[in-house]
Write an enzyme that holds these catalytic residues in place. Structure first.
Site, PDB file in Angstrom:
ATOM      1  N   ASP A 185     -34.276 -14.302 -35.287  1.00 54.01           N
ATOM      2  CA  ASP A 185     -35.173 -14.956 -36.236  1.00 54.01           C
ATOM      3  C   ASP A 185     -34.400 -16.012 -37.015  1.00 54.01           C
ATOM      4  O   ASP A 185     -33.389 -16.537 -36.546  1.00 54.01           O
ATOM      5  CB  ASP A 185     -35.783 -13.902 -37.169  1.00 54.01           C
ATOM      6  N   HIS A 225     -38.668 -16.141 -43.373  1.00 56.18           N
ATOM      7  CA  HIS A 225     -39.305 -15.419 -42.268  1.00 56.18           C
ATOM      8  C   HIS A 225     -38.503 -14.193 -41.866  1.00 56.18           C
ATOM      9  O   HIS A 225     -39.037 -13.084 -41.738  1.00 56.18           O
ATOM     10  CB  HIS A 225     -39.476 -16.361 -41.070  1.00 56.18           C
ATOM     11  N   SER A 385     -45.913 -12.118 -35.598  1.00 59.09           N
ATOM     12  CA  SER A 385     -44.538 -11.702 -35.916  1.00 59.09           C
ATOM     13  C   SER A 385     -44.561 -10.421 -36.736  1.00 59.09           C
ATOM     14  O   SER A 385     -43.800  -9.480 -36.483  1.00 59.09           O
ATOM     15  CB  SER A 385     -43.806 -12.797 -36.703  1.00 59.09           C
TER      16      SER A 385
END
EC number: 3.4.21.-
Length: 691
Positions: A185, A225, A385
């Site tokens: 990520d 994120h 996600s």
């Protein structure tokens, strides 16, 4: 939408350019467009090298690139070599390409060499050299690099972990876990209270530059994120698998963009870590998606073969997940997103992906988790996600309970214990509704509570296409046993289905018919210890009214029936009967059809037929196996004017027919769905249950 393949040819080298190259000093250095220098060796062509200059030499390798033009990265290519290529041959092939390119006045840069995951190398070069590279020895195909993207835009924990399980602790007494999760990520704020002390920030970093000259890298935004997903997986308060260790690999930049090549190098980093320091169960979370990539799917397959469990986001494009990678890789557990009402997530004009490549759905809307703004901040994010992170957490909990669980066992148990039939399928395109699973993930009970249960799932093939000779093939995972095969065609024009061996593996094959619009093969894939299955075939009887076939081996029971027509005869086409009135436990088909019986033996395996018919007009008929029994085979029995096919939806057999609303239908013409239901009782003998 899919990948486009093409083969490139190069033009012959002019004598003037060849002379110019030969006059250059042998040890000269060339400067590439990035300002980096690389040693180039110019030499007279050897006999082996000169083969490529022969006009008659044709490249056998293919060139592939992303179907979405805006996501392509021309100038960077993954050169994939044959699987059996040795390490030295990989190096020689890369060096040979550099040498050949230099003779033509080009400078190329080898960015990375792959050894541990697959043989190949990542190269930066002009597209003019593709034709040359495709002629290299050992090259299987070349794939242009492309972009991948982050897939994000406390009800979630209540949904996936039932209240009676929330009081259980799935970690060891000291709060630790033997399972490790690798997160590919963005970077992570490891000091957040949710994940502090649980995250290892590796030195891996493979990301592209951010777009725009004025882009400002704000640390909290760059970490957003990854920090949120890390908290969803193992956060102290908002996490699924509390106490699970995380390893962070940075493959997405501050804008949430990465590349296929960077993801490949990240997966190889994990494989190298495995080899250097073997550890307990590993889970890899891939909360990203790009266009379909053959090499990315292959890399996931290779890593899965080593025992690693990969969980991927289905994608946020409101599209067929099979068009994206790594979501389309069969060895990956692919997760779509639902909201608090268990409905598909909508994100503006887009939303969760769907289709046959999705295994199940999980919470992915307004998920509260760790924020990178400060060490005690929280925020909500949405997307597949987040859904994939939930399932990665569930998998970590399952492995912590039972580290010996395989990928096939994990997937089957996730499917079995998911919440079913809660999603409104009208949200999906009509042609995708039959292919998309109606399941939302929940944490399964421990294996001790469900040991010995026969586990099966349905695997759909890709659509065959409309030609009269077109076929579709559905495959089970290597650990699974193919217990039955059926087919489905929206037009009803098909020549049936059968189980056959391809490459040493039993597969389910469906056959299209003249005038058909294409067909799907539907495999029923099961986990059954010590099972021994065989296919008994009977060619068309022709002389008699029926073609029968049964299991003639001792202790073998019928788990599925299929048929196919060598000669098209749509007027006579009927599905095989699973029995005759006087001889239960056999397949009986039309006299012009070849009939196939799937017969299996396993300790304590017993099976029976369960039927349900509707005499009046109906477009579909269903029948379900009782609790404790598992559906292994599904057929539609004669009676309908034209059966479209039959398929299994979890533990329900669905028989589909063309609208047959004739007023003169009688009870004898009833459309019947026939299910073969089996169970495994290891202490008992294999048997057929007469009903």
């Amino acid at each position: 939408m899919g990948i486009r393949c093409s083969t490139w040819l190069r033009w012959p080298l002019s004598p003037q350019l060849l002379l110019l190259l030969l006059l250059c000093p042998t040890g000269s250095r060339a400067q590439d467009e990035d300002g980096d220098y690389e040693e180039l060796m110019l030499a007279l062509p050897s006999q082996e090298d000169s083969l490529v200059d022969e006009a008659s030499h044709v490249a056998t390798a293919t060139f592939r690139r992303c179907s979405k033009e805006a996501w392509r990265l021309p100038g960077t290519y993954v050169v994939v070599l044959m699987e059996e290529t040795q390490r030295l041959q990989v190096e020689q092939t890369a060096h040979r390409l550099q040498t050949w390119a230099a003779r033509r006045g080009y400078v190329i840069k080898v960015l990375h060499v792959f050894y541990d995951l697959f043989p190949g190398f990542l190269v930066k070069m002009s597209s003019d050299l593709l034709g040359l590279a495709l002629k290299l020895p050992h090259v299987e195909y070349i794939e242009e690099d492309s972009l991948v993207f982050a897939q994000s835009i406390p009800w979630n924990l209540e949904r996936i972990i039932p209240a009676w399980q929330q009081t259980e602790e799935d970690s060891s007494p000291d709060g630790s876990s033997q399972v490790e999760v690798y997160l590919l990520d963005t970077s992570i704020q490891s000091g957040h209270r949710e994940i502090e002390g649980r995250v290892t920030i590796t030195d891996f970093n493979s990301v592209p530059e951010e777009d725009g000259t004025r882009f400002h890298r704000q640390a909290s935004k760059c970490d957003s994120h990854g920090t949120h997903l890390a908290g969803v997986v193992s956060g102290r308060d908002a996490g699924v698998a509390k106490g699970t260790s995380l390893h962070s690999l940075r493959v997405l930049n501050c804008q949430g963009k990465g590349t296929v090549s960077g993801t490949l190098i990240g997966l190889e980093f994990i494989r190298k870590s495995q080899l250097i320091q073997p550890s307990g169960p590993l889970v890899v979370l891939l909360p990203l998606a790009g266009g379909y990539s053959r090499i990315l799917n292959t890399a996931c397959q290779r890593l899965a073969r080593t025992g690693v469990v990969l969980v991927a986001a289905a994608g946020n494009f409101r599209d067929d997940a099979c068009l994206y990678s790594p979501a389309s890789a069969p060895e990956v557990i692919t997760v779509g997103a639902t909201n608090a009402q268990d409905q598909p997530v909508t994100l503006g004009t887009l939303g969760t992906n769907f289709g046959r490549c999705v295994d199940l759905f999980a919470p992915g809307k307004d998920i509260i988790g760790a924020s990178s703004d400060c060490s005690t901040c929280y925020m909500s994010q949405s997307g597949t996600s987040q859904a994939a992170a939930h399932v990665a957490g569930i998998v970590a909990m399952m492995l912590n309970r039972d580290p010996a669980l395989t990928l096939a066992e994990l997937r089957q148990r996730l499917i079995l214990f998911s919440t079913k039939d809660v999603i409104n399928m009208a949200w999906f395109p009509e042609d995708q509704r039959v292919l998309t699973p109606n399941r939302v993930a929940t944490l399964p009970p421990s294996t001790q509570e469900t040991g010995g249960q026969l586990l099966c799932r349905t695997v759909w093939s890709a659509h065959s296409g409309p030609t009269r000779t077109a076929t579709a093939t559905a495959r089970c995972a290597p650990e699974e046993e193919l217990l039955s095969c059926s087919s489905f065609s929206r037009s009803g024009r098909r020549r049936g289905d059968r189980i056959e061996a391809i490459g040493g593996q039993q597969v389910c094959k469906a056959l299209n018919a003249f005038g058909g619009e294409g067909v799907y093969a539907v495999a029923r894939c099961c986990l059954l210890p010590r099972v021994n299955c065989s296919i008994h075939n009977t060619p068309a009887a022709r002389a008699g009214p029926q073609t029968p076939v049964h299991c003639h081996q001792k202790d073998h029971v019928l788990t599925g029936c299929s048929f196919h027509w060598e000669v098209e005869n749509l007027r006579a086409q009927q599905q095989p009967l699973l029995r005759s009135r006087h001889q239960p436990g056999q397949c009986v088909g039309h006299q012009e059809a070849s009939v196939h019986a799937s017969c299996c033996h396993a300790p304590g395996l017993e099976c029976k037929i369960k039927e349900h018919g509707i005499a009046g007009p109906a477009e579909q008929v269903t029948v379900a196996c009782e609790a404790g029994w598992t559906l292994t085979g599904c057929n539609v029995l004669p009676g309908a004017s034209l059966p479209l096919g039959a398929y299994s939806v979890d533990n329900v057999c669905v028989a589909r027919i063309r609208d047959a609303g004739r007023a003169d239908r009688t009870s004898e013409e009833a459309t019947v769905a026939a299910a073969i239901c089996c169970r495994s009782r290891p202490s008992a003998k294999a048997s057929w249950v007469h009903q």
